[in-house]
Design an enzyme around this catalytic site. Structure first.
Site, PDB file in Angstrom:
ATOM      1  N   CYS A 293      12.617  -0.373  -0.219  1.00  0.00           N
ATOM      2  CA  CYS A 293      12.741   1.019   0.249  1.00  0.00           C
ATOM      3  C   CYS A 293      13.545   1.088   1.538  1.00  0.00           C
ATOM      4  CB  CYS A 293      11.377   1.664   0.385  1.00  0.00           C
ATOM      5  SG  CYS A 293      10.184   0.592   1.133  1.00  0.00           S
TER       6      CYS A 293
ATOM      7  N   GLU B 140       3.806   5.021   2.418  1.00  0.00           N
ATOM      8  CA  GLU B 140       5.116   4.386   2.638  1.00  0.00           C
ATOM      9  C   GLU B 140       5.930   4.691   1.401  1.00  0.00           C
ATOM     10  OE1 GLU B 140       5.845   3.146   5.388  1.00  0.00           O
ATOM     11  OE2 GLU B 140       3.898   2.720   6.273  1.00  0.00           O
TER      12      GLU B 140
ATOM     13  N   LYS C   9      -5.304  -1.370  -6.339  1.00  0.00           N
ATOM     14  CA  LYS C   9      -4.637  -1.258  -7.642  1.00  0.00           C
ATOM     15  C   LYS C   9      -3.190  -1.706  -7.458  1.00  0.00           C
ATOM     16  CE  LYS C   9      -1.953   1.124 -10.004  1.00  0.00           C
ATOM     17  NZ  LYS C   9      -1.257   0.215 -10.865  1.00  0.00           N
TER      18      LYS C   9
ATOM     19  N   GLU D 189      18.037   7.662  -4.387  1.00  0.00           N
ATOM     20  CA  GLU D 189      17.727   6.282  -4.004  1.00  0.00           C
ATOM     21  C   GLU D 189      18.280   5.392  -5.124  1.00  0.00           C
ATOM     22  OE1 GLU D 189      13.887   4.013  -2.071  1.00  0.00           O
ATOM     23  OE2 GLU D 189      13.517   5.517  -3.593  1.00  0.00           O
TER      24      GLU D 189
HETATM   25  P1  ADP Z   1       7.785   2.278  -8.044  1.00  0.00           P
HETATM   26  O1  ADP Z   1       9.000   3.070  -8.359  1.00  0.00           O
HETATM   27  O2  ADP Z   1       7.891   1.399  -6.848  1.00  0.00           O
HETATM   28  O3  ADP Z   1       7.149   1.623  -9.238  1.00  0.00           O
HETATM   29  P2  ADP Z   1       5.603   4.132  -8.195  1.00  0.00           P
HETATM   30  O4  ADP Z   1       5.273   5.199  -7.214  1.00  0.00           O
HETATM   31  O5  ADP Z   1       5.896   4.531  -9.583  1.00  0.00           O
HETATM   32  O6  ADP Z   1       6.790   3.355  -7.503  1.00  0.00           O
HETATM   33  O7  ADP Z   1       4.451   3.037  -8.228  1.00  0.00           O
HETATM   34  C1  ADP Z   1       3.814   2.537  -7.085  1.00  0.00           C
HETATM   35  C2  ADP Z   1       2.369   2.285  -7.410  1.00  0.00           C
HETATM   36  O8  ADP Z   1       1.736   3.525  -7.723  1.00  0.00           O
HETATM   37  C3  ADP Z   1       2.141   1.395  -8.618  1.00  0.00           C
HETATM   38  O9  ADP Z   1       0.983   0.617  -8.410  1.00  0.00           O
HETATM   39  C4  ADP Z   1       1.925   2.397  -9.725  1.00  0.00           C
HETATM   40  O10 ADP Z   1       1.215   1.861 -10.810  1.00  0.00           O
HETATM   41  C5  ADP Z   1       1.113   3.441  -8.988  1.00  0.00           C
HETATM   42  N1  ADP Z   1       1.137   4.766  -9.611  1.00  0.00           N
HETATM   43  C6  ADP Z   1       2.087   5.320 -10.392  1.00  0.00           C
HETATM   44  N2  ADP Z   1       1.727   6.560 -10.805  1.00  0.00           N
HETATM   45  C7  ADP Z   1       0.493   6.798 -10.266  1.00  0.00           C
HETATM   46  C8  ADP Z   1      -0.422   7.891 -10.305  1.00  0.00           C
HETATM   47  N3  ADP Z   1      -0.151   9.006 -10.968  1.00  0.00           N
HETATM   48  N4  ADP Z   1      -1.589   7.761  -9.633  1.00  0.00           N
HETATM   49  C9  ADP Z   1      -1.865   6.647  -8.942  1.00  0.00           C
HETATM   50  N5  ADP Z   1      -1.049   5.593  -8.854  1.00  0.00           N
HETATM   51  C10 ADP Z   1       0.128   5.656  -9.502  1.00  0.00           C
END
Ligand code: ADP
Length: 480
Positions: free
Chosen positions: A282, A248, A173, A384
């Site tokens: 990061c 990560e 995903k 951050e």
């Molecule tokens: P960033 O700030 O780098 O966008 P996120 O943690 O929000 O970091 O997103 C990283 C990945 O995790 C993306 O692919 C995002 O769509 C996915 N993501 C965000 N929320 C969820 C969740 N509740 N469950 C699974 N995946 C998620």
């Protein structure tokens, strides 16, 4: 406007609900494509496909799996310009950097094409003459890979290359902001002839896809790159089925300039670790600790260099700092700058309203901003930043600066600059971070372990460490 499809069991399909997610160009705000808004149904289909494919794929001899990875590597290199253009369009980074990322991303395929052939087991001397003890390394099973938007290609290959090398199958995903680069890579997986079901791509609702992946007992491994907040949630969800996890997560990298540093090297390293991807990595340096004796000179040298950085649309020639990913990032960074100024920080470069703001094009840009007189009370030193802000804090002793550098729940990367060999070793050993750059602002490379201490994550990606994450250890005891 093109509407793309997702890739499940070797076939390009639309999402069941028929709805789409919009993809925007962060430099202009323009709508550039639609991708399927997949959810639980598509995720379950992808897991089933990966589960079915696992039996055969895990039995494919290592040299053949290696050959597939090598083919993907070659295709990525052949198509580097095409992938890079898509990346810049949806992510914003300057085209030159995007090409650099494609090379870095392809490097994981190259590296793991080799490592696939070197998954060695072990024999262990037994305590009894009629026993034989062995250890086999076997692929863990179906892998759920969830990736962020800041490195739309490399975060995918850093996970998928070792997973395939180990004999695992994958459901990916990608981040909703950058699905087009992922689609390009999957076109290449298809063209390279990777058997159906081995790699599957689902775009759409993060929560629905994430939940379906985490609940499923057939998914044996989660590999995630993203925020600490989401990483914790996924870790909690994955606990229900006791999946292996690699996380990560966020970072808050200190960058220390000791009084004996080569200042030109330090300035170069500071800019490399800060301005790449507009500070949206990061491992971007986030807190700049500069010895009080050299603070003035360091700031002057940095200012001089900052004048040359062209901020703008990454597609334009000569641009070195692109837009931020979205308005939310823009607001957070502005709030950090304002908070620092309100608490006594001085803006040495950038930061002012006329430099920063929404451009006429509709993208979100921040001019690299250098702050002095920064203290530990300010948000910039705690949160951050994920943007091009350089807060300078002064220090006097090694002990003091090591304590300040370690005073965070994060522990991903740390950088320092010194010409002293003994100080290098002493300080490197004391910093509580998974990645240390000594006189080096560009540490990432496929053959080295990448990962963090503390709340920056669990496990390592890259190098032979990255492969272990996708392998189970099977101990066999035989009586003869
Ligand atoms: P960033 O700030 O780098 O966008 P996120 O943690 O929000 O970091 O997103 C990283 C990945 O995790 C993306 O692919 C995002 O769509 C996915 N993501 C965000 N929320 C969820 C969740 N509740 N469950 C699974 N995946 C998620």
């Amino acid at each position: 406007m093109e509407t793309y499809k997702i890739y499940i069991d070797g076939t390009w399909v639309t999402a069941d609900e028929g709805s789409n997610l919009e993809v925007h160009n962060p430099a202009t705000g323009e709508l550039i494509a639609n991708v399927p808004n997949g959810g639980e149904k598509e995720t379950k289909e992808a897991i089933e496909a990966a589960h079915q494919a696992f039996t055969e794929w895990s039995a494919v001899p290592a040299n053949i799996r290696s050959g597939y990875l090598r083919r993907v590597y070659q295709l990525m290199m052949e198509r580097q310009n095409e992938i890079a253009r898509v990346m810049t369009l949806e992510q914003g980074k300057p085209l030159k950097e995007a090409i650099g990322e494609v090379h870095y991303a392809a490097g994981f395929l190259d590296w793991y094409a080799e490592e696939a052939k070197r998954i060695y087991g072990e024999t262990i001397p037994a305590w009894s003459p009629n026993k034989r003890l062995m250890v086999l390394k076997q692929p863990v099973g179906v892998v759920a890979a969830i990736t962020p938007w800041n490195f739309p290609a490399a975060m995918i290959t850093r996970k998928i290359a070792p997973a395939l090398a180990a004999g695992c199958t994958v459901v990916l995903k990608p981040a909703s902001q950058t699905p087009l680069t992922a689609i390009k890579l999957f076109e290449i997986f298809e063209e390279a002839g990777i058997p159906k079901g081995v790699v599957n791509l689902v775009t759409g609702s993060a929560q629905k896809i994430g939940k379906a992946l985490m609940e499923d007992t057939r998914v044996r491994k989660l590999t995630f790159t993203g925020s600490t907040e989401v990483g914790k949630k996924l870790m909690e969800q994955s606990a229900q089925t006791v999946k292996k996890v690699s996380l990560e997560l966020g970072g808050h990298a200190p960058l220390i300039v000791f009084e004996d540093a080569d200042l030109d090297k330090a300035v170069e390293g500071a800019l490399a670790s800060k301005l790449r991807n507009c500070g949206q990595t990061c491992i971007s340096s986030n807190r700049f600790y500069v010895h009080h004796k050299i603070k003035e000179v360091f700031i002057e040298k940095l200012k001089e260099k900052l004048k040359d950085f062209k901020v703008g649309n990454g597609m334009e020639e000569g641009v070195e700092v692109g837009p931020l990913i979205d308005g939310k990032s823009f607001e957070r960074i502005k709030a950090q700058i304002n908070d620092a100024v309100a608490k006594g920080a001085k803006i040495e470069f950038g930061g002012k309203a006329e430099h920063n703001g929404i451009t006429q094009q509709g993208g979100y840009f921040i001019v690299p901003t250098l702050l002095s007189n920064v203290t530990g009370e300010m948000l910039v030193t705690k949160e951050e930043t994920f943007g091009p802000v350089i807060p300078v804090i002064t220090f006097e002793t090694d002990e003091e600066v090591i304590k300040m550098a370690n005073d965070t729940n994060y522990g991903l990367a740390a950088y320092f600059f010194t010409e002293s060999l003994s100080r290098s070793m002493r300080v490197a050993e004391k910093l509580e971070f998974g990645i240390i750059g000594i006189n080096d602002g560009k540490t990432s490379t496929p053959q080295a372990p990448f990962g963090g201490y503390k709340e920056s994550g669990i496990g390592r990606e890259g190098g032979h460490y990255g492969l272990e994450e996708f392998l189970e250890v099977k101990y066999i005891s035989m009586e003869i």
